[in-house]
Motif scaffolding. Sequence first.
Motif, short mmCIF file in Angstrom:
data_model
loop_
_atom_site.label_atom_id
_atom_site.label_comp_id
_atom_site.label_asym_id
_atom_site.label_seq_id
_atom_site.Cartn_x
_atom_site.Cartn_y
_atom_site.Cartn_z
N SER A 1 -8.13 34.15 11.81
CA SER A 1 -9.02 32.99 11.72
C SER A 1 -9.49 32.86 10.28
O SER A 1 -9.40 33.81 9.49
N THR B 1 -12.60 32.54 9.69
CA THR B 1 -13.80 33.39 9.71
C THR B 1 -13.45 34.80 9.25
O THR B 1 -14.14 35.38 8.41
N LEU C 1 -12.68 34.76 5.54
CA LEU C 1 -13.89 34.71 4.72
C LEU C 1 -14.57 36.08 4.67
O LEU C 1 -15.04 36.52 3.61
N ALA D 1 -19.73 29.93 9.91
CA ALA D 1 -18.86 30.99 9.39
C ALA D 1 -18.97 31.13 7.87
O ALA D 1 -18.79 32.23 7.34
N HIS E 1 -11.35 22.71 5.54
CA HIS E 1 -11.10 21.30 5.83
C HIS E 1 -10.06 20.69 4.89
O HIS E 1 -9.84 19.48 4.95
N SER F 1 -8.37 27.20 7.15
CA SER F 1 -8.42 27.42 8.60
C SER F 1 -7.28 26.67 9.27
O SER F 1 -6.97 25.53 8.89
N GLU G 1 -5.30 29.77 16.71
CA GLU G 1 -6.29 30.38 15.84
C GLU G 1 -5.55 30.84 14.59
O GLU G 1 -4.39 31.26 14.66
#
Length: 407
Positions: free
Chosen positions: A72, A74, A77, A101, A179, A202, A213
């Motif tokens: 992911s 997340t 990161l 996140a 994004h 993502s 995912e």
Amino acid sequence: MQNTTQPSFRHDICKEDKVMIPYGRQSISDDDVAAVSEVLRSDFLTQGPRVPEFEQAVAAYCGVAHGVAMNSATSALHVACMALDVGPGDLVWTSPISFVASANCARYCGADVDFVDIDPANSNMSAALLADKLAAAKASGRLPKVVIPVHLAGRSCDMAAIADLANEYGFSVIEDASHAIGGRYYGNPIGCCEFSDITVFSFHPVKIVTSAEGGMAMTEDPELASRMERLRSHGITRDEGEMHESPHGPWYYEQVELGYNYRMTDLQAALGLSQFGRIETFIEARHKIAARYDTLLPDLPIKLPVPVPTDQGRSGLHLYPVRVDQTRGAPPRAVVFRRLRAAGIGVQVHYIPIHIQPDFKQFGFEHGQYPAAEAYYAEALSLPMFPALTEEDQDTVVAALTLALKA
Ligand SMILES: *Cc1c(COP(=O)(O)O)cnc(C)c1O
């Protein structure tokens, strides 16, 4: 391309609503299905050849040396923060207008989070406010270790200005480009890391390209790349150069630090790779939809997203967020939202400012602390935006929005 009407993000949908046109939706082709099926019948469901192929394809597209795929954004990161040695006592700054996140990655590392308010002109972290906050932080002796600008809706932050500040104040930069894959900042693809240490994408189904995912961390730095590769798989190395002892035998590996199981599977990578082959089609479709909204919506009491001037790059256009303008006679955003949901339009709000989330209260954050972010939140409404949205769907959205905006 199929165009069924099931929302992809069910937990994101209010229970009472039957959504017919979601705000975002994946486009799955027969080739995508074939690519995943092929992996299912192969020797490797995970850790096979597709993950490095996907990494190399994304890295080549972005013009960057390394891509490290994870399960992911997340996870990516989190691992990006770890690779930059974020730990207890450190500070990480991000935008309050983002998914949680963007801030949680620092908390996973035991670091403290703080926010820089947005520029009302484009809803991204304001480079001017960042400069002010850095000057104050320097005076009080608590500079951030990492700053995480978020390219909201696919539009790049002012990365040149942020990179200048990074040089001046000595912090690292992670771009949250969840994004923004396919977007450009001036001449270069977002993800090239010209102005950052690491850029994260993502591949969640509502995003521009999906692997179900999935996420990926891009970097020019080979050491950061190999550290992130190790951290995504338990902190284990099979590289003799990184080992503390000489190998006990051919089976030998070492855990040299605490990592996680954040690996992407070959099934996910096959889907991501197949999808990624259509990225230009996806981005063009999004731009066509946005341009059509731009021409169909100007007479309504809403503020439209300001397009990126073509000489300044290209938005990935993950979202088409409008702002409901009560000063021009629109009802409150909540009323407009409920009316649209009742009409079967799966509008969404991106985002509830992170600092007002109850779990962030314990750090002393309060309502009113980031006024531009809170003013944005009061008005924001994301209209449906995905490649398979038809002109007919879009006309339905525009008609419903026109009615919903009546006093
Ligand atoms: C979606 C998103 C994430 C998290 O992505 P996952 O792949 O779902 O973990 C992080 N930051 C932003 C800005 C996002 O929109």
